[in-house]
Structure formats: structure tokens, C-alpha cells
Design an enzyme around this catalytic site. Structure first.
Site, mmCIF file in Angstrom:
data_model
loop_
_atom_site.group_PDB
_atom_site.id
_atom_site.type_symbol
_atom_site.label_atom_id
_atom_site.label_comp_id
_atom_site.label_asym_id
_atom_site.label_seq_id
_atom_site.Cartn_x
_atom_site.Cartn_y
_atom_site.Cartn_z
ATOM 1 N N LYS A 36 0.853 -1.190 0.000
ATOM 2 C CA LYS A 36 0.000 0.000 0.000
ATOM 3 C C LYS A 36 0.889 1.240 0.000
ATOM 4 C CE LYS A 36 -2.293 1.556 3.724
ATOM 5 N NZ LYS A 36 -2.104 3.013 3.797
ATOM 6 N N ASP A 63 -3.465 4.440 -1.615
ATOM 7 C CA ASP A 63 -4.372 4.839 -0.520
ATOM 8 C C ASP A 63 -4.300 6.351 -0.318
ATOM 9 O OD1 ASP A 63 -5.871 4.959 1.834
ATOM 10 O OD2 ASP A 63 -4.256 4.181 3.098
ATOM 11 N N LYS A 65 -7.339 8.196 -0.406
ATOM 12 C CA LYS A 65 -8.648 8.549 0.184
ATOM 13 C C LYS A 65 -9.203 9.842 -0.397
ATOM 14 C CE LYS A 65 -7.489 6.454 4.678
ATOM 15 N NZ LYS A 65 -6.038 6.231 4.502
ATOM 16 N N ASP A 68 -13.576 15.025 -2.808
ATOM 17 C CA ASP A 68 -13.593 16.351 -3.437
ATOM 18 C C ASP A 68 -14.880 16.421 -4.258
ATOM 19 O OD1 ASP A 68 -12.748 18.820 -4.725
ATOM 20 O OD2 ASP A 68 -10.687 18.251 -4.254
ATOM 21 N N ILE A 69 -15.024 17.438 -5.077
ATOM 22 C CA ILE A 69 -16.229 17.489 -5.915
ATOM 23 C C ILE A 69 -16.165 16.330 -6.921
ATOM 24 C CG2 ILE A 69 -16.554 19.984 -5.627
ATOM 25 C CD1 ILE A 69 -15.354 20.347 -8.436
ATOM 26 N N THR A 72 -13.575 16.319 -9.855
ATOM 27 C CA THR A 72 -12.171 16.189 -9.450
ATOM 28 C C THR A 72 -11.850 14.755 -9.036
ATOM 29 O OG1 THR A 72 -12.218 18.481 -8.732
ATOM 30 C CG2 THR A 72 -10.432 17.117 -7.852
ATOM 31 N N THR A 121 -10.203 4.132 11.244
ATOM 32 C CA THR A 121 -10.032 3.233 12.401
ATOM 33 C C THR A 121 -9.390 3.937 13.591
ATOM 34 O OG1 THR A 121 -8.089 2.434 11.211
ATOM 35 C CG2 THR A 121 -10.033 1.042 11.191
ATOM 36 N N ARG A 190 -3.496 -5.611 14.867
ATOM 37 C CA ARG A 190 -2.387 -5.657 15.820
ATOM 38 C C ARG A 190 -2.213 -7.072 16.373
ATOM 39 N NH1 ARG A 190 -1.305 -1.870 13.570
ATOM 40 N NH2 ARG A 190 -0.598 0.167 14.301
ATOM 41 N N GLY A 220 0.817 -1.970 8.793
ATOM 42 C CA GLY A 220 1.936 -1.049 8.595
ATOM 43 C C GLY A 220 3.014 -1.240 9.634
ATOM 44 N N ARG A 221 2.915 -0.495 10.750
ATOM 45 C CA ARG A 221 3.999 -0.473 11.742
ATOM 46 C C ARG A 221 4.463 -1.832 12.243
ATOM 47 N NH1 ARG A 221 1.018 4.629 14.382
ATOM 48 N NH2 ARG A 221 -0.644 3.539 13.240
#
Ligand code: C5P
Length: 251
Positions: A36, A63, A65, A68-69, A72, A121, A190, A220-221
Site C-alpha cells: 500500500k 491509498d 482517500k 472532493d467534488i 475532481t 479506524t 495488531r 503497517g507499523r
């Protein structure tokens, strides 16, 4: 209710440079199928990273996210499609016109999946009150209610892929006509061996996400910054893949 096919791991490349991303890609290549690319890396060196990831055989979830209008967002989705990414997302609280425009734009790229982000989240009931998401009758809305409303809005405007907490997957897998066809992508994973939930407020373990019916687990982490006893991103990814296998093989 488990998903129909074995859930897949998506590793979030939340690093700041092409070099750092390449180090992770080299470590994870052949083991992890999906990466990602989020805001930080895309703003820093996005196109190069996506080219490298695709050249190394990864599938890429962009990713960003979008919200907008409609015009766009539609144009941004088409630009993502031309970049060759495999997944892209919008915020569902942009409304029906924006969602429908995004779905129409994405339909020009059959290999690309469009996802709708429900409630982040990191959000709690307090966050919803802060942004004035309340029930008309006045009682505070909890995230699951807002998630269900947004999924309903997404589905009636042409989206079947949803980003939500793994804590909400169970409810969505019992969501009437749409339950079976939803592609559920869940960050906030996690494993017990990972340090803390960090800023994630609605997290679960890998096992809980798989048992609930998640299709894609975004991590991720715990992978790119693993605890010292796990040592490397490769080891962390292997552990998570083994946990997916184990949870998937249980009835
Ligand atoms: O490090 P961690 O595992 O918490 O990373 C989760 C990733 O998923 C981050 O890249 C974050 O931007 C993303 N994400 C999220 N919650 C959402 C949508 C995306 O955490 N609702």
C-alpha cells in the site's frame, strides 16, 4: 463468517522515500503480494515507487482517500487507473454524487478495485461528535452505525469494496443482500506480539480479522517497524502470513 477465499496481507509502505520503500520491497518480494502506498510516500516520490513496485511484481493499493467534488474525484480515479494501480479509494462521506462519479471512472479500468473508506479506524464516538455526526434524535452515533450507513450509501452508488475496522466485519458479513459480495479491507490489525495499537482505536488481532471475514488485512507499523525480538520486516510479514494461514485453516 469467514471470507470465501483466503484473506491476503497488504503491507503499508508508510516510509518517506523511494530508497526506504525499495529496501522494504526487496525484503518482502516473493513473500508478500500486495503493498500500500499512502499519502506520505506518494507525495514524496509516488510515481517512482509505484513503477518500482510494479516492476518487482507487487500489486499496489494507492491509498489517497479521495474526497472532493465529483469531477475532481472522477479525474483523480482515472489518473490512478492510468498509473496502473490495482486498488484505489475514496471517502464515502463525500456523498452519493461523488461516489457514483468515482465508480463510473473506475469502471473504465476493470483491473482496478475501487474501495470506499467508511469511518477511519483511529476514530471513536467522540470523533464523530466532534465532526457533528449525530442521530437526528440527538443520541450520539457510534462508529458501527455510521459505518453501516456509509456502506449502504456506497453499495447503492456502485461500490462493493469497503475499508473498515476488523471489529465491524462481522456486522457487514450479515448485511443483507450485499453481505456476500462485499470486499472488506481492514487496517487496524495488531498481532499480540506487536507493541501497541498506536493511534488505532478499533483494532483486532490477525486471527479475529480472519474469523470475522476480512478479505484483505492492511498492516503497517508491525511490519515496517517490528518489535526488536522479531527483528526484520520479512520476519514480521512471515509471522502474519502464518497467522492468516492458521486462522483460515480452523473451522
Ligand atoms: O501502522 P498501521 O498498521 O496502523 O497502518 C495502517 C495503515 O492503514 C496506515 O497506512 C493508514 O493510513 C491506513 N488506514 C487506516 N485506517 C483507515 C484507512 C487506512 O489505518 N480507515
Amino acid at each position: 463468517m469467514k471470507a470465501k477465499t483466503k484473506p491476503q496481507l497488504i503491507v503499508a509502505l508508510d516510509v518517506g522515500s523511494h530508497d526506504e520503500a525499495l529496501t522494504l520491497m526487496t525484503d518482502l518480494r516473493g513473500t508478500v503480494e500486495w503493498l500500500k502506498v499512502g499519502m506520505e510516500l506518494f507525495v514524496a516520490e509516488g510515481h517512482e515507487v509505484i513503477k518500482s513496485a510494479k516492476a518487482l511484481g507487487f500489486k499496489v493499493f494507492l491509498d489517497l482517500k479521495f474526497k472532493d467534488i465529483p469531477n475532481t474525484v472522477s479525474r483523480a480515479i482515472k489518473a490512478a487507473g492510468k498509473l496502473g494501480v490495482d486498488m484505489v479509494n475514496i471517502h464515502l462521506d463525500g456523498g452519493s454524487e461523488m461516489i457514483a462519479a468515482a465508480a463510473k471512472a473506475a469502471s473504465e479500468f476493470p483491473g482496478m478495485t475501487l474501495l470506499g473508506v467508511t469511518v477511519l479506524t483511529s476514530s471513536t464516538p467522540k470523533t464523530l461528535i466532534e465532526v457533528n455526526v449525530r442521530k437526528v434524535a440527538g443520541h450520539p452515533m457510534v462508529p458501527i452505525e455510521q459505518v453501516m450507513d456509509l456502506v449502504r450509501l456506497g453499495c447503492s452508488n456502485g461500490i462493493r469494496g469497503m475499508v473498515c475496522s476488523p471489529q465491524e466485519v462481522n456486522s457487514l458479513r450479515n448485511f443483507g443482500d450485499y453481505a456476500d459480495t462485499l470486499i472488506l479491507v481492514t487496517p487496524a490489525i495488531r498481532p499480540p506480539w506487536a507493541a501497541t495499537p498506536d493511534d488505532q482505536k478499533r483494532a483486532t488481532t490477525v486471527q479475529e480479522a480472519v474469523e470475522a471475514g476480512s478479505n484483505f488485512l492492511v498492516v503497517g507499523r508491525p511490519v515496517y517497524a517490528p518489535p526488536t525480538n522479531i527483528k526484520t520486516p520479512f520476519n514480521a510479514a512471515c509471522r502474519i502470513l502464518a497467522e492468516i494461514d492458521e486462522a483460515w485453516s480452523q473451522n
